[in-house]
Design an enzyme around this catalytic site. Structure first.
Site, mmCIF file in Angstrom:
data_model
loop_
_atom_site.group_PDB
_atom_site.id
_atom_site.type_symbol
_atom_site.label_atom_id
_atom_site.label_comp_id
_atom_site.label_asym_id
_atom_site.label_seq_id
_atom_site.Cartn_x
_atom_site.Cartn_y
_atom_site.Cartn_z
ATOM 1 N N LYS A 193 0.857 -1.189 0.000
ATOM 2 C CA LYS A 193 0.000 0.000 0.000
ATOM 3 C C LYS A 193 0.890 1.236 0.000
ATOM 4 C CE LYS A 193 -3.609 2.278 2.756
ATOM 5 N NZ LYS A 193 -4.436 2.174 3.971
ATOM 6 N N GLU A 231 7.437 -6.152 0.576
ATOM 7 C CA GLU A 231 6.298 -5.998 1.494
ATOM 8 C C GLU A 231 5.288 -7.135 1.317
ATOM 9 O OE1 GLU A 231 5.383 -4.242 3.960
ATOM 10 O OE2 GLU A 231 6.416 -2.317 3.965
ATOM 11 N N LYS A 246 -2.336 -1.371 -3.729
ATOM 12 C CA LYS A 246 -3.166 -0.168 -3.666
ATOM 13 C C LYS A 246 -2.255 1.048 -3.762
ATOM 14 C CE LYS A 246 -6.434 2.240 -0.614
ATOM 15 N NZ LYS A 246 -7.079 2.283 0.703
#
EC number: 4.2.1.24
Length: 323
Positions: A193, A231, A246
Site C-alpha cells: 500500500k 512488502e 493499492k
C-alpha cells in the site's frame, strides 16, 4: 516471410473467442461506507458521485441491489459518531462495522463481508494507530488491531483486511485469530500500500484525513519497486491468504511483479482518486465512459489481479449483465 497477426482479428466473434483476459462479476468487491446514525442517512460524496455514506437501512438496500446484480463481496468501512486519540470506538463490540456485518449476514448469508481493519476512521488525529511523540507506535498499534480484528471476527465478518501497514501486523493478527478459534478466517492484507495522492476523495467520504503530517512513515514510497515486492512477500510469509496492491492505475507494474513471485490470490484496489478522474471525464463528455471503464478493469486483470476492489463494481455488474 512475416506473420500475418491480423488474420486472428478479422471478425468480432473470432476476436472474442481468442480474448486472453475476461471480466467476470465474480472478480469484483464493492467498498461500502456505513455511518453511525439513528436517522436514515444516504449522503452522496461530491468528489465521488455515486458513492455514499449510508446508515444501516440504506446500506442493506445497497447490499440487496449488489446481490441482485451478482456481486459476491463487499468491503466495509465505518464512520463513527465518536472519535478519540486511541480510536476506542473500534474496540467496542457493538461498533458500527461489527453491527453492519451482523445485519448483512442475517439478510444475505452468502454475501462475503470483508472488513477493513485500521484505526484512521476512528481516531481524532486521522492516523492509523496509537501516537507516541507524534509518530505511530508500531507495536502498541498491533495490540489494538488484534482486539479490533477479534471483535470483527466474532461479529461474523468473513475476511479481515488489515490496511494499517504496521510491520508484523499479519503474523500478529493470525496468531490472535488462531488462538481464539478463528483458524478459518482469511486475512486479505493490504500488503503493498503506497503513500499516494490518489486517496484524496476517500478521506472526504471516510472523514479520515490526518490532522497533521502524512502517512509516509508507514505507507510505502511510490518510487520503490523492490520494496513493494518485499512488502507483499513478507506478508505472505507471515500468513496472509490474499495479497493486495493499492492504488491501481499507476501501479500495474507492481501488480505484475508481485503476480510473478506469488501463487497467492492477488487483489487490486481501484482507489477513490482513480474513480473520481473517470467520473469527471464522464461528466464533461471527454471519453466514451463505458468503454474506458471496461478497458480499465480488463487491464487490471491482464496485469495479474484476481480480485478488483472498485467503486465502479455496481456499474461494471450492470454493464456485464447487458453485454
Amino acid at each position: 516471410m512475416f506473420k500475418r497477426l491480423r488474420r486472428l482479428r478479422s471478425s468480432e466473434n473470432l476476436r472474442a473467442m481468442l480474448r486472453e483476459t475476461r471480466l467476470n462479476i465474480d472478480d469484483f468487491i464493492a467498498p461500502l461506507f456505513v455511518i453511525e446514525s439513528d436517522s436514515c442517512i444516504k449522503n452522496e460524496i461530491s468528489s465521488m458521485p455515486g458513492v455514499y455514506q449510508m446508515s444501516m437501512e440504506p446500506l442493506l438496500k445497497e447490499c440487496e441491489e449488489l446481490v441482485g446484480l451478482g456481486v459476491k463481496a463487499v468491503l466495509l468501512f465505518g464512520i463513527p459518531k465518536h472519535k478519540d486519540a486511541t480510536g476506542s470506538h473500534a474496540l467496542n463490540k457493538d461498533h458500527i462495522v461489527a453491527k453492519a456485518a451482523k445485519e448483512i449476514k442475517k439478510r444475505f448469508k452468502d454475501l462475503i463481508v470483508i472488513a477493513d481493519l485500521c484505526f484512521c476512521e476512528y481516531t481524532d488525529h486521522g492516523h492509523c494507530g496509537i501516537l507516541e511523540n507524534a509518530s505511530v507506535s508500531n507495536d502498541k498499534t498491533l495490540e489494538i488491531l488484534n482486539l479490533q480484528g477479534l471483535i470483527l471476527a466474532e461479529s461474523g465478518v468473513d475476511i479481515l483486511a488489515p490496511s494499517n501497514m504496521m510491520d508484523g501486523n499479519v503474523l500478529s493478527l493470525r496468531k490472535t485469530l488462531d488462538n481464539a478459534g478463528y483458524t478459518h478466517t482469511p486475512i486479505m492484507s493490504y500488503s503493498t500500500k503506497f503513500a499516494s495522492s490518489y486517496y484524496g476523495p476517500f478521506r472526504d467520504v471516510a472523514n479520515s484525513a490526518p490532522s497533521f503530517g502524512d502517512r509516509k512513515s508507514y505507507q510505502m514510497d511510490y518510487a520503490n519497486q523492490k520494496e513493494a515486492l518485499l512488502e507483499s512477500l513478507e506478508d505472505e510469509k507471515q500468513g496472509a491468504d490474499i495479497l493486495m496492491v493499492k492504488p491501481a492505475l499507476a501501479y500495474l507494474d507492481i501488480v505484475k511483479e508481485i503476480r510473478d513471485h506469488t501463487l497467492l490470490p492477488l487483489a487490486l484496489y481501484n482507489v477513490s482518486g482513480e474513480y473520481a478522474m473517470l467520473k469527471l471525464a464522464q461528466k464533461h463528455n471527454l471519453i466514451n465512459y463505458e468503454s474506458v471503464l471496461l478497458e480499465t478493469m480488463t487491464c487490471f486483470k491482464r496485469a495479474g489481479a484476481d480480485m478488483i476492489i472498485s467503486y465502479h463494481a455496481k456499474e461494471v455488474a450492470n454493464l456485464l449483465q447487458r453485454n
